[in-house]
Design a protein around this motif. Sequence first.
Motif, PDB file in Angstrom:
ATOM      1  N   SER A  25       0.850  -1.231  -0.010  1.00  0.00           N
ATOM      2  CA  SER A  25      -0.135  -0.035   0.058  1.00  0.00           C
ATOM      3  C   SER A  25       1.013   1.175   0.026  1.00  0.00           C
ATOM      4  CB  SER A  25      -0.836   0.020   1.114  1.00  0.00           C
ATOM      5  OG  SER A  25      -1.934   0.968   1.245  1.00  0.00           O
ATOM      6  N   VAL A  26       0.579   2.250  -0.707  1.00  0.00           N
ATOM      7  CA  VAL A  26       1.427   3.434  -0.967  1.00  0.00           C
ATOM      8  C   VAL A  26       0.358   4.630  -0.684  1.00  0.00           C
ATOM      9  CG1 VAL A  26       3.147   2.250  -2.129  1.00  0.00           C
ATOM     10  CG2 VAL A  26       1.244   3.693  -3.479  1.00  0.00           C
ATOM     11  N   LEU A  27       1.058   5.831  -0.490  1.00  0.00           N
ATOM     12  CA  LEU A  27       0.515   7.101  -0.276  1.00  0.00           C
ATOM     13  C   LEU A  27       0.908   8.094  -1.368  1.00  0.00           C
ATOM     14  CD1 LEU A  27      -1.479   8.932   1.248  1.00  0.00           C
ATOM     15  CD2 LEU A  27       0.290   9.671   2.491  1.00  0.00           C
ATOM     16  N   ILE A  28      -0.016   8.650  -2.060  1.00  0.00           N
ATOM     17  CA  ILE A  28       0.540   9.797  -2.805  1.00  0.00           C
ATOM     18  C   ILE A  28       0.271  11.035  -2.035  1.00  0.00           C
ATOM     19  CG2 ILE A  28      -0.195  11.377  -5.119  1.00  0.00           C
ATOM     20  CD1 ILE A  28      -0.774   8.895  -6.437  1.00  0.00           C
ATOM     21  N   PRO A  29       1.285  11.652  -1.349  1.00  0.00           N
ATOM     22  CA  PRO A  29       1.158  12.624  -0.416  1.00  0.00           C
ATOM     23  C   PRO A  29       0.811  14.048  -0.737  1.00  0.00           C
ATOM     24  CG  PRO A  29       3.224  11.402   0.087  1.00  0.00           C
ATOM     25  CD  PRO A  29       2.698  11.258  -1.538  1.00  0.00           C
ATOM     26  N   LEU A  30       0.060  14.788  -0.778  1.00  0.00           N
ATOM     27  CA  LEU A  30      -0.050  16.295  -1.267  1.00  0.00           C
ATOM     28  C   LEU A  30       0.300  16.905   0.039  1.00  0.00           C
ATOM     29  CD1 LEU A  30      -3.698  16.097  -2.706  1.00  0.00           C
ATOM     30  CD2 LEU A  30      -1.559  15.805  -3.870  1.00  0.00           C
ATOM     31  N   SER A  91      -8.727   9.433  -0.488  1.00  0.00           N
ATOM     32  CA  SER A  91      -9.627   8.703  -1.300  1.00  0.00           C
ATOM     33  C   SER A  91      -8.452   7.461  -1.641  1.00  0.00           C
ATOM     34  CB  SER A  91     -10.006   9.234  -2.378  1.00  0.00           C
ATOM     35  OG  SER A  91     -10.602   8.331  -3.387  1.00  0.00           O
ATOM     36  N   PRO A  92      -8.952   6.196  -1.760  1.00  0.00           N
ATOM     37  CA  PRO A  92      -8.436   5.110  -2.504  1.00  0.00           C
ATOM     38  C   PRO A  92      -8.181   5.487  -4.023  1.00  0.00           C
ATOM     39  CG  PRO A  92     -10.528   4.380  -1.777  1.00  0.00           C
ATOM     40  CD  PRO A  92     -10.226   5.813  -1.163  1.00  0.00           C
ATOM     41  N   PRO A 106      -2.875   2.233  -3.856  1.00  0.00           N
ATOM     42  CA  PRO A 106      -2.424   3.672  -3.631  1.00  0.00           C
ATOM     43  C   PRO A 106      -3.632   4.412  -2.849  1.00  0.00           C
ATOM     44  CG  PRO A 106      -2.498   2.688  -5.991  1.00  0.00           C
ATOM     45  CD  PRO A 106      -3.284   1.644  -5.184  1.00  0.00           C
ATOM     46  N   TYR A 107      -3.267   5.292  -2.275  1.00  0.00           N
ATOM     47  CA  TYR A 107      -4.266   6.174  -1.646  1.00  0.00           C
ATOM     48  C   TYR A 107      -3.651   7.810  -1.857  1.00  0.00           C
ATOM     49  CZ  TYR A 107      -6.476   2.556   0.945  1.00  0.00           C
ATOM     50  OH  TYR A 107      -7.233   1.260   1.488  1.00  0.00           O
ATOM     51  N   LEU A 108      -4.679   8.527  -1.979  1.00  0.00           N
ATOM     52  CA  LEU A 108      -4.503   9.827  -2.215  1.00  0.00           C
ATOM     53  C   LEU A 108      -4.539  10.464  -0.693  1.00  0.00           C
ATOM     54  CD1 LEU A 108      -3.822  12.524  -3.856  1.00  0.00           C
ATOM     55  CD2 LEU A 108      -6.421  12.602  -4.037  1.00  0.00           C
ATOM     56  N   GLY A 109      -3.498  11.389  -0.157  1.00  0.00           N
ATOM     57  CA  GLY A 109      -3.797  11.971   1.120  1.00  0.00           C
ATOM     58  C   GLY A 109      -3.172  13.135   0.940  1.00  0.00           C
ATOM     59  N   GLU A 110      -3.245  14.031   2.439  1.00  0.00           N
ATOM     60  CA  GLU A 110      -2.640  15.112   2.543  1.00  0.00           C
ATOM     61  C   GLU A 110      -1.608  14.948   3.745  1.00  0.00           C
ATOM     62  OE1 GLU A 110      -3.305  20.041   3.236  1.00  0.00           O
ATOM     63  OE2 GLU A 110      -4.947  18.402   3.537  1.00  0.00           O
ATOM     64  N   ILE A 111      -0.409  15.364   3.524  1.00  0.00           N
ATOM     65  CA  ILE A 111       0.249  15.718   4.843  1.00  0.00           C
ATOM     66  C   ILE A 111       0.346  17.241   5.236  1.00  0.00           C
ATOM     67  CG2 ILE A 111       2.902  15.418   5.678  1.00  0.00           C
ATOM     68  CD1 ILE A 111       1.849  12.905   4.771  1.00  0.00           C
ATOM     69  N   LYS A 112      -0.484  17.278   6.446  1.00  0.00           N
ATOM     70  CA  LYS A 112      -0.855  18.871   6.894  1.00  0.00           C
ATOM     71  C   LYS A 112       0.715  19.348   7.121  1.00  0.00           C
ATOM     72  CE  LYS A 112      -4.842  16.633   8.966  1.00  0.00           C
ATOM     73  NZ  LYS A 112      -5.340  16.323  10.371  1.00  0.00           N
ATOM     74  N   THR A 189       6.199   3.631  -9.460  1.00  0.00           N
ATOM     75  CA  THR A 189       5.693   4.957  -8.830  1.00  0.00           C
ATOM     76  C   THR A 189       5.293   5.678 -10.055  1.00  0.00           C
ATOM     77  OG1 THR A 189       7.757   4.770  -7.013  1.00  0.00           O
ATOM     78  CG2 THR A 189       6.800   7.129  -7.786  1.00  0.00           C
ATOM     79  N   ALA A 190       5.883   5.850 -11.197  1.00  0.00           N
ATOM     80  CA  ALA A 190       5.630   6.808 -12.297  1.00  0.00           C
ATOM     81  C   ALA A 190       4.092   6.326 -12.981  1.00  0.00           C
ATOM     82  CB  ALA A 190       6.556   6.942 -13.429  1.00  0.00           C
ATOM     83  N   ARG A 191       4.056   5.052 -12.994  1.00  0.00           N
ATOM     84  CA  ARG A 191       2.408   4.364 -13.493  1.00  0.00           C
ATOM     85  C   ARG A 191       1.456   4.755 -12.453  1.00  0.00           C
ATOM     86  NH1 ARG A 191       1.644  -0.961 -16.529  1.00  0.00           N
ATOM     87  NH2 ARG A 191      -0.511  -0.567 -17.004  1.00  0.00           N
ATOM     88  N   ILE A 192       1.779   4.619 -11.108  1.00  0.00           N
ATOM     89  CA  ILE A 192       0.726   5.201 -10.256  1.00  0.00           C
ATOM     90  C   ILE A 192       0.443   6.635 -10.202  1.00  0.00           C
ATOM     91  CG2 ILE A 192       0.338   5.245  -7.744  1.00  0.00           C
ATOM     92  CD1 ILE A 192       1.490   2.558  -7.362  1.00  0.00           C
ATOM     93  N   LEU A 193       1.387   7.411 -10.249  1.00  0.00           N
ATOM     94  CA  LEU A 193       1.442   8.924 -10.638  1.00  0.00           C
ATOM     95  C   LEU A 193       0.744   9.108 -11.761  1.00  0.00           C
ATOM     96  CD1 LEU A 193       2.165  11.705  -9.877  1.00  0.00           C
ATOM     97  CD2 LEU A 193       4.294  11.363 -11.297  1.00  0.00           C
TER      98      LEU A 193
END
Length: 203
Positions: A25-30, A91-92, A106-112, A189-193
């Motif tokens: 499981s990975v996070l795309i951190p905004l 969101s997933p 993968p999950y989309l999330g925010e690092i505050k 990583t690039a494919r998920i991006l």
Amino acid sequence: MKDIIDKFNNYQPYINGYENMKRASVLIPLVKENGKYSILFELRSKKMRHQPGEISFPGGRIEENETPKEACIRETCEEIGTNEDNINIISPLDIYVSHANLIIHPYLGEIKDIRNLNINKDEVDHIFLVPIDYLINYDANIYTNDVKVVPNENFPYEKIPNKEKYEFAIGEYPVWFYEYKDYVIWGITARILENFLNFIKTN
């Protein structure tokens, strides 16, 4: 029939054969800086056994009795040195299944807040940010490779039509490359991006 129906009560379909596959499981951190959002990436430590020195998202293996979301949060906290309260899962995203028997959630999330991160140097050399606007407008290079079935030497050709002349289908494995300053983001990583960026562009 009743027994069959009962077995499928509350059944949640997943990926055929997942029991014999690795799951991660990975996070795309905004991250918000100066009013604009960027994506946080990791440069993996050169001490790592797998993909040392490559660029990745925070994340890792899904442990037994752990949900993909829980694994995403745990691994992110362990790698960049933060806590669960500092992560907002938005969101997933689409599940990725690789040709190498790997399932990634993968999950989309925010690092505050990234001001007080305690990077785990055993796993992460350093982190860096790439503006989302840059990535959305970037024309990534794509290289398409063939994926072929290589039958085992004991494959029972005598049991299938056309025997040794049987032609297995050839698949495609596209690989995206994004470049930012001295960094090259490629591979899974690039494919998920790319999947995330394409959704942003088309919705």
